[in-house]
Design a protein around this motif. Structure first.
Motif, PDB file in Angstrom:
ATOM      1  N   LEU A  16      19.405  -6.874   3.892  1.00 21.45           N
ATOM      2  CA  LEU A  16      19.424  -5.805   2.893  1.00 21.45           C
ATOM      3  C   LEU A  16      18.353  -6.022   1.829  1.00 21.45           C
ATOM      4  O   LEU A  16      17.749  -5.064   1.340  1.00 21.45           O
ATOM      5  CB  LEU A  16      20.812  -5.709   2.260  1.00 21.45           C
ATOM      6  N   MET A  17      18.106  -7.281   1.478  1.00 19.21           N
ATOM      7  CA  MET A  17      17.063  -7.553   0.490  1.00 19.21           C
ATOM      8  C   MET A  17      15.673  -7.333   1.074  1.00 19.21           C
ATOM      9  O   MET A  17      14.776  -6.844   0.395  1.00 19.21           O
ATOM     10  CB  MET A  17      17.193  -8.969  -0.058  1.00 19.21           C
ATOM     11  N   SER A  18      15.480  -7.681   2.339  1.00 14.73           N
ATOM     12  CA  SER A  18      14.163  -7.488   2.939  1.00 14.73           C
ATOM     13  C   SER A  18      13.894  -6.018   3.246  1.00 14.73           C
ATOM     14  O   SER A  18      12.744  -5.633   3.465  1.00 14.73           O
ATOM     15  CB  SER A  18      14.026  -8.324   4.209  1.00 14.73           C
ATOM     16  N   ALA A  19      14.926  -5.196   3.250  1.00 13.09           N
ATOM     17  CA  ALA A  19      14.724  -3.764   3.493  1.00 13.09           C
ATOM     18  C   ALA A  19      13.853  -3.145   2.414  1.00 13.09           C
ATOM     19  O   ALA A  19      13.071  -2.228   2.703  1.00 13.09           O
ATOM     20  CB  ALA A  19      16.067  -3.043   3.572  1.00 13.09           C
ATOM     21  N   SER A  20      13.939  -3.631   1.193  1.00 11.11           N
ATOM     22  CA  SER A  20      13.099  -3.064   0.136  1.00 11.11           C
ATOM     23  C   SER A  20      11.629  -3.389   0.376  1.00 11.11           C
ATOM     24  O   SER A  20      10.763  -2.537   0.158  1.00 11.11           O
ATOM     25  CB  SER A  20      13.552  -3.568  -1.230  1.00 11.11           C
ATOM     26  N   ALA A  21      11.345  -4.601   0.840  1.00 12.46           N
ATOM     27  CA  ALA A  21       9.949  -4.961   1.121  1.00 12.46           C
ATOM     28  C   ALA A  21       9.422  -4.197   2.332  1.00 12.46           C
ATOM     29  O   ALA A  21       8.297  -3.686   2.313  1.00 12.46           O
ATOM     30  CB  ALA A  21       9.836  -6.469   1.355  1.00 12.46           C
ATOM     31  N   VAL A  22      10.235  -4.098   3.379  1.00 15.28           N
ATOM     32  CA  VAL A  22       9.820  -3.358   4.578  1.00 15.28           C
ATOM     33  C   VAL A  22       9.624  -1.879   4.234  1.00 15.28           C
ATOM     34  O   VAL A  22       8.653  -1.253   4.661  1.00 15.28           O
ATOM     35  CB  VAL A  22      10.855  -3.539   5.710  1.00 15.28           C
ATOM     36  N   GLY A  23      10.535  -1.322   3.444  1.00 16.00           N
ATOM     37  CA  GLY A  23      10.418   0.081   3.052  1.00 16.00           C
ATOM     38  C   GLY A  23       9.195   0.348   2.197  1.00 16.00           C
ATOM     39  O   GLY A  23       8.550   1.391   2.331  1.00 16.00           O
ATOM     40  N   ALA A  24       8.845  -0.593   1.335  1.00 10.63           N
ATOM     41  CA  ALA A  24       7.656  -0.415   0.502  1.00 10.63           C
ATOM     42  C   ALA A  24       6.384  -0.477   1.342  1.00 10.63           C
ATOM     43  O   ALA A  24       5.450   0.304   1.125  1.00 10.63           O
ATOM     44  CB  ALA A  24       7.620  -1.481  -0.583  1.00 10.63           C
ATOM     45  N   MET A  25       6.352  -1.381   2.325  1.00  5.08           N
ATOM     46  CA  MET A  25       5.159  -1.488   3.173  1.00  5.08           C
ATOM     47  C   MET A  25       5.019  -0.285   4.102  1.00  5.08           C
ATOM     48  O   MET A  25       3.919   0.150   4.404  1.00  5.08           O
ATOM     49  CB  MET A  25       5.203  -2.773   3.997  1.00  5.08           C
ATOM     50  N   ALA A  26       6.136   0.245   4.572  1.00  2.70           N
ATOM     51  CA  ALA A  26       6.089   1.343   5.544  1.00  2.70           C
ATOM     52  C   ALA A  26       6.079   2.717   4.884  1.00  2.70           C
ATOM     53  O   ALA A  26       6.035   3.718   5.599  1.00  2.70           O
ATOM     54  CB  ALA A  26       7.287   1.242   6.485  1.00  2.70           C
ATOM     55  N   PHE A  27       6.095   2.779   3.576  1.00  2.00           N
ATOM     56  CA  PHE A  27       6.257   4.058   2.893  1.00  2.00           C
ATOM     57  C   PHE A  27       5.129   5.039   3.205  1.00  2.00           C
ATOM     58  O   PHE A  27       5.379   6.194   3.557  1.00  2.00           O
ATOM     59  CB  PHE A  27       6.369   3.844   1.383  1.00  2.00           C
ATOM     60  N   VAL A  28       3.889   4.615   3.090  1.00  2.30           N
ATOM     61  CA  VAL A  28       2.771   5.536   3.297  1.00  2.30           C
ATOM     62  C   VAL A  28       2.647   5.964   4.758  1.00  2.30           C
ATOM     63  O   VAL A  28       2.586   7.171   5.041  1.00  2.30           O
ATOM     64  CB  VAL A  28       1.453   4.928   2.757  1.00  2.30           C
ATOM     65  N   PRO A  29       2.616   5.021   5.727  1.00  3.16           N
ATOM     66  CA  PRO A  29       2.503   5.514   7.112  1.00  3.16           C
ATOM     67  C   PRO A  29       3.715   6.325   7.556  1.00  3.16           C
ATOM     68  O   PRO A  29       3.570   7.322   8.282  1.00  3.16           O
ATOM     69  CB  PRO A  29       2.337   4.247   7.949  1.00  3.16           C
ATOM     70  N   ALA A  30       4.897   5.930   7.127  1.00  2.93           N
ATOM     71  CA  ALA A  30       6.088   6.705   7.493  1.00  2.93           C
ATOM     72  C   ALA A  30       6.062   8.069   6.815  1.00  2.93           C
ATOM     73  O   ALA A  30       6.461   9.074   7.420  1.00  2.93           O
ATOM     74  CB  ALA A  30       7.354   5.944   7.107  1.00  2.93           C
ATOM     75  N   ARG A  45      10.486  17.826  16.614  1.00  2.00           N
ATOM     76  CA  ARG A  45      11.879  17.389  16.578  1.00  2.00           C
ATOM     77  C   ARG A  45      12.213  16.433  17.710  1.00  2.00           C
ATOM     78  O   ARG A  45      13.353  16.045  17.879  1.00  2.00           O
ATOM     79  CB  ARG A  45      12.799  18.592  16.671  1.00  2.00           C
ATOM     80  N   SER A  46      11.248  16.050  18.485  1.00  2.00           N
ATOM     81  CA  SER A  46      11.470  15.220  19.657  1.00  2.00           C
ATOM     82  C   SER A  46      11.859  13.801  19.258  1.00  2.00           C
ATOM     83  O   SER A  46      11.269  13.204  18.344  1.00  2.00           O
ATOM     84  CB  SER A  46      10.198  15.181  20.502  1.00  2.00           C
ATOM     85  N   ALA A  47      12.831  13.255  19.961  1.00  2.00           N
ATOM     86  CA  ALA A  47      13.224  11.858  19.724  1.00  2.00           C
ATOM     87  C   ALA A  47      12.089  10.926  20.115  1.00  2.00           C
ATOM     88  O   ALA A  47      11.889   9.888  19.464  1.00  2.00           O
ATOM     89  CB  ALA A  47      14.484  11.530  20.507  1.00  2.00           C
ATOM     90  N   ILE A  48      11.352  11.290  21.137  1.00  2.00           N
ATOM     91  CA  ILE A  48      10.252  10.433  21.595  1.00  2.00           C
ATOM     92  C   ILE A  48       9.185  10.307  20.515  1.00  2.00           C
ATOM     93  O   ILE A  48       8.650   9.221  20.289  1.00  2.00           O
ATOM     94  CB  ILE A  48       9.664  10.970  22.909  1.00  2.00           C
ATOM     95  N   PHE A  49       8.874  11.403  19.819  1.00  2.00           N
ATOM     96  CA  PHE A  49       7.890  11.326  18.740  1.00  2.00           C
ATOM     97  C   PHE A  49       8.347  10.354  17.661  1.00  2.00           C
ATOM     98  O   PHE A  49       7.566   9.507  17.221  1.00  2.00           O
ATOM     99  CB  PHE A  49       7.644  12.708  18.118  1.00  2.00           C
ATOM    100  N   HIS A  50       9.599  10.460  17.239  1.00  2.00           N
ATOM    101  CA  HIS A  50      10.091   9.606  16.157  1.00  2.00           C
ATOM    102  C   HIS A  50      10.194   8.149  16.586  1.00  2.00           C
ATOM    103  O   HIS A  50       9.906   7.240  15.800  1.00  2.00           O
ATOM    104  CB  HIS A  50      11.421  10.145  15.637  1.00  2.00           C
ATOM    105  N   VAL A  51      10.593   7.900  17.826  1.00  2.00           N
ATOM    106  CA  VAL A  51      10.679   6.520  18.316  1.00  2.00           C
ATOM    107  C   VAL A  51       9.285   5.911  18.410  1.00  2.00           C
ATOM    108  O   VAL A  51       9.061   4.774  17.974  1.00  2.00           O
ATOM    109  CB  VAL A  51      11.409   6.480  19.673  1.00  2.00           C
ATOM    110  N   LEU A  52       8.336   6.649  18.971  1.00  2.00           N
ATOM    111  CA  LEU A  52       6.968   6.128  19.074  1.00  2.00           C
ATOM    112  C   LEU A  52       6.319   5.957  17.699  1.00  2.00           C
ATOM    113  O   LEU A  52       5.560   5.007  17.489  1.00  2.00           O
ATOM    114  CB  LEU A  52       6.121   7.040  19.954  1.00  2.00           C
ATOM    115  N   ALA A  53       6.620   6.853  16.785  1.00  2.00           N
ATOM    116  CA  ALA A  53       6.089   6.707  15.422  1.00  2.00           C
ATOM    117  C   ALA A  53       6.647   5.455  14.761  1.00  2.00           C
ATOM    118  O   ALA A  53       5.910   4.694  14.114  1.00  2.00           O
ATOM    119  CB  ALA A  53       6.421   7.942  14.590  1.00  2.00           C
ATOM    120  N   GLY A  54       7.952   5.205  14.923  1.00  2.00           N
ATOM    121  CA  GLY A  54       8.545   3.992  14.362  1.00  2.00           C
ATOM    122  C   GLY A  54       7.947   2.732  14.965  1.00  2.00           C
ATOM    123  O   GLY A  54       7.640   1.768  14.255  1.00  2.00           O
TER     124      GLY A  54
END
Length: 171
Positions: free
Chosen positions: A76-90, A103-112
């Motif tokens: 839970l604590m590392s989620a803030s660091a991961v979220g901050a790093m991934a904010f712009v590309p996400a 709306r495709s699941a494949i697009f969102h999975v590949l993007a992640g």
């Protein structure tokens, strides 16, 4: 398109992003070796029957409980660091999916997965030798896939709902 509908969509996007980051961080904490230093905690600290931490080893059951609690806390604590790093590309992927109504699941999975590999490539710097991905890079890719699935389940399935309305006679 009402303002309340737009506000609800923005809330779904934000909520989906936060839960996707938490899910990916918890996956990393539980499955990537060395992501969270909980082995050190369970080897050097122990909790007594009165729930105070003492300097002795405990039973394997209590050490396993301490390990799980420490891993969830670190995740839970590392989620803030991961979220901050991934904010712009996400954010760019979210804007693209909303604008293009993807709306495709494949697009969102590949993007992640793409976002997780990009962040891993940018942040992983070995102490010596050539720069290359770590041996367990596939676990980071899986964490991105999990984040993409969680986001798709919460907000991605409705991507592009808010947009210019087309009159029925022109559709």
């Amino acid at each position: 398109m009402s303002a309340l509908h737009l506000l609800g969509r923005l809330f779904a996007i934000l909520f989906g992003y936060c839960l996707a980051i938490v899910a990916a961080s918890l996956f990393l904490t539980f499955y990537v070796p060395g992501w969270a230093p909980v082995e050190w905690i369970s080897q050097h600290w122990a909790m007594g029957p009165d729930f105070f931490v003492y300097g002795y080893r405990t039973s394997p059951d209590m050490a396993e409980t301490i390990d799980r609690v420490a891993r969830v806390t670190m995740g839970l604590m590392s989620a803030s660091a991961v979220g901050a790093m991934a904010f712009v590309p996400a954010g760019l992927c979210i804007v693209a999916s909303e604008a293009l109504r993807l709306r495709s699941a494949i697009f969102h999975v590949l993007a992640g997965g793409g976002i997780s590999l990009a962040l891993l490539a940018v942040t992983f710097m070995p102490a010596s030798g050539p720069a290359r991905l770590p041996d367990d890079w596939n676990l980071f890719l899986a964490a991105g896939f999990i984040g993409g699935v969680v986001y798709w389940l919460i907000a991605g399935r409705g991507a592009g709902i808010v947009g210019p309305s087309v009159p029925p006679d022109q559709a």
